[in-house]
Design a protein around this motif. Sequence first.
Motif, short mmCIF file in Angstrom:
data_model
loop_
_atom_site.label_atom_id
_atom_site.label_comp_id
_atom_site.label_asym_id
_atom_site.label_seq_id
_atom_site.Cartn_x
_atom_site.Cartn_y
_atom_site.Cartn_z
N ASN A 194 0.70 -1.17 -0.10
CA ASN A 194 0.26 -0.25 0.38
C ASN A 194 0.40 1.54 -0.11
O ASN A 194 0.57 2.19 -0.89
N ALA A 195 2.37 1.03 0.34
CA ALA A 195 2.89 2.72 0.88
C ALA A 195 3.39 2.84 -0.65
O ALA A 195 3.15 3.69 -1.12
N ARG A 196 4.00 1.63 -1.77
CA ARG A 196 4.11 1.90 -2.79
C ARG A 196 3.49 2.36 -3.69
O ARG A 196 3.53 3.21 -4.27
N ARG A 197 1.82 2.18 -3.40
CA ARG A 197 0.72 2.52 -4.48
C ARG A 197 0.28 4.17 -4.39
O ARG A 197 0.26 4.68 -4.95
N LEU A 198 0.71 4.05 -2.71
CA LEU A 198 -0.08 5.70 -2.56
C LEU A 198 0.96 6.67 -2.56
O LEU A 198 0.60 7.63 -3.24
N ARG A 199 2.45 6.05 -3.04
CA ARG A 199 3.63 6.86 -3.70
C ARG A 199 2.78 7.37 -4.67
O ARG A 199 3.33 8.83 -5.50
N CYS A 200 2.77 6.18 -5.47
CA CYS A 200 2.60 6.76 -7.08
C CYS A 200 1.44 7.74 -7.14
O CYS A 200 1.44 8.51 -8.68
N GLN A 201 0.52 7.15 -6.33
CA GLN A 201 -0.93 8.09 -6.59
C GLN A 201 -0.45 9.14 -6.60
O GLN A 201 -1.26 10.18 -6.88
N SER A 202 -0.08 9.45 -5.27
CA SER A 202 0.21 10.91 -4.82
C SER A 202 0.84 11.68 -5.83
O SER A 202 0.91 12.86 -6.36
N ASP A 203 2.02 10.68 -6.13
CA ASP A 203 2.82 11.72 -7.29
C ASP A 203 2.49 11.76 -9.01
O ASP A 203 2.25 12.74 -10.03
N LEU A 204 1.36 10.84 -9.13
CA LEU A 204 0.91 11.24 -9.90
C LEU A 204 0.05 12.45 -10.52
O LEU A 204 -0.45 13.07 -11.03
N GLY A 205 -0.76 12.73 -9.08
CA GLY A 205 -1.36 14.23 -8.72
C GLY A 205 -0.30 15.29 -9.28
O GLY A 205 -1.20 16.37 -9.63
N CYS A 206 1.08 15.11 -9.01
CA CYS A 206 1.67 16.22 -9.49
C CYS A 206 2.25 16.40 -10.48
O CYS A 206 1.72 17.42 -11.28
N PHE A 207 2.04 14.83 -11.69
CA PHE A 207 2.25 15.18 -13.01
C PHE A 207 0.77 15.49 -13.71
O PHE A 207 0.81 16.69 -14.34
N LEU A 208 0.19 15.42 -12.51
CA LEU A 208 -1.44 15.62 -13.61
C LEU A 208 -1.35 17.10 -13.35
O LEU A 208 -1.99 18.49 -14.05
N ARG A 209 -1.24 17.77 -12.09
CA ARG A 209 -0.73 19.13 -11.69
C ARG A 209 0.27 20.10 -12.57
O ARG A 209 -0.69 21.23 -13.27
N SER A 210 0.34 19.39 -13.73
CA SER A 210 1.78 19.97 -14.22
C SER A 210 1.00 20.24 -15.11
O SER A 210 1.50 21.31 -16.44
N ALA A 211 0.33 18.80 -16.17
CA ALA A 211 0.18 18.90 -17.34
C ALA A 211 -0.85 19.92 -16.99
O ALA A 211 -1.34 20.16 -17.65
N GLY A 212 -1.79 20.70 -16.53
CA GLY A 212 -2.84 21.27 -16.43
C GLY A 212 -3.94 21.00 -15.83
O GLY A 212 -5.05 21.54 -15.81
N ARG A 213 -4.02 19.59 -15.51
CA ARG A 213 -5.41 19.20 -16.05
C ARG A 213 -5.58 19.44 -13.95
O ARG A 213 -5.49 18.05 -13.65
N ASP A 214 -5.87 20.07 -13.40
CA ASP A 214 -6.13 20.59 -12.08
C ASP A 214 -6.92 19.86 -11.28
O ASP A 214 -6.99 19.48 -10.31
N ALA A 215 -8.57 19.40 -11.88
CA ALA A 215 -9.06 19.16 -11.77
C ALA A 215 -8.92 17.07 -10.96
O ALA A 215 -9.64 16.66 -9.96
#
Length: 199
Positions: free
Chosen positions: A113-134
């Motif tokens: 679960n720790a690795r999954r959550l790390r990937c999930q929260s970092d995906l949020g960072c990538f989406l934010r960089s891509a302008g996909r704020d929602a």
Amino acid sequence: FAQQSRFDRYEIMVQGDPRLRRPMVVAFVAMLCVSVAQITVSFYALDRLHMSPADAAQTAGEEAVTLATTTNARAVLVDALWGLAWIADRHEEFDDAVHLGSRALDEATSLDNARRLRCQSDLGCFLRSAGRDAEARAIFRESAEAYRQRGDAVNEAIVLSNLGGIDLTAGEYESAHDTYMLALERCRHLDDQFAASLA
């Protein structure tokens, strides 16, 4: 005691069923070989091919993905995809970063679960960089709640800070203030825990 108990169960499981020994050894050796190969490729790219550190890291990551896929070394594959996603993000290749981050999250779902959550929260960072704020906001909220339930105040505060940043950029100042204050509260909670451990 809980950690010792888990270790005891793991040890009993391995020693109690000899059929598990060979597959576990093979899996461990496969993961080790992929890791060593990735390091070797990285140094070769730096020393012999005179690549920049970023390009060498990307080359090594791509080779690690290939090897990990071939050997079914799932944990190494997740880490390699995650690293490549961050490299793409730093190169401002935001769509690639989102794609790689999504793949890493998909592969990590069946792991710890720790690795999954790390990937999930970092995906949020990538989406934010891509302008996909929602989409990023939804992932950050889910991640913050998951970290809260795990009692992981450090990562909860980090995710909350990212969430507050989205609100601030969007001009939602009251929401940003509330989110930043919640992150600050989690940091103070960490300070209290640290002080209590020294008492």
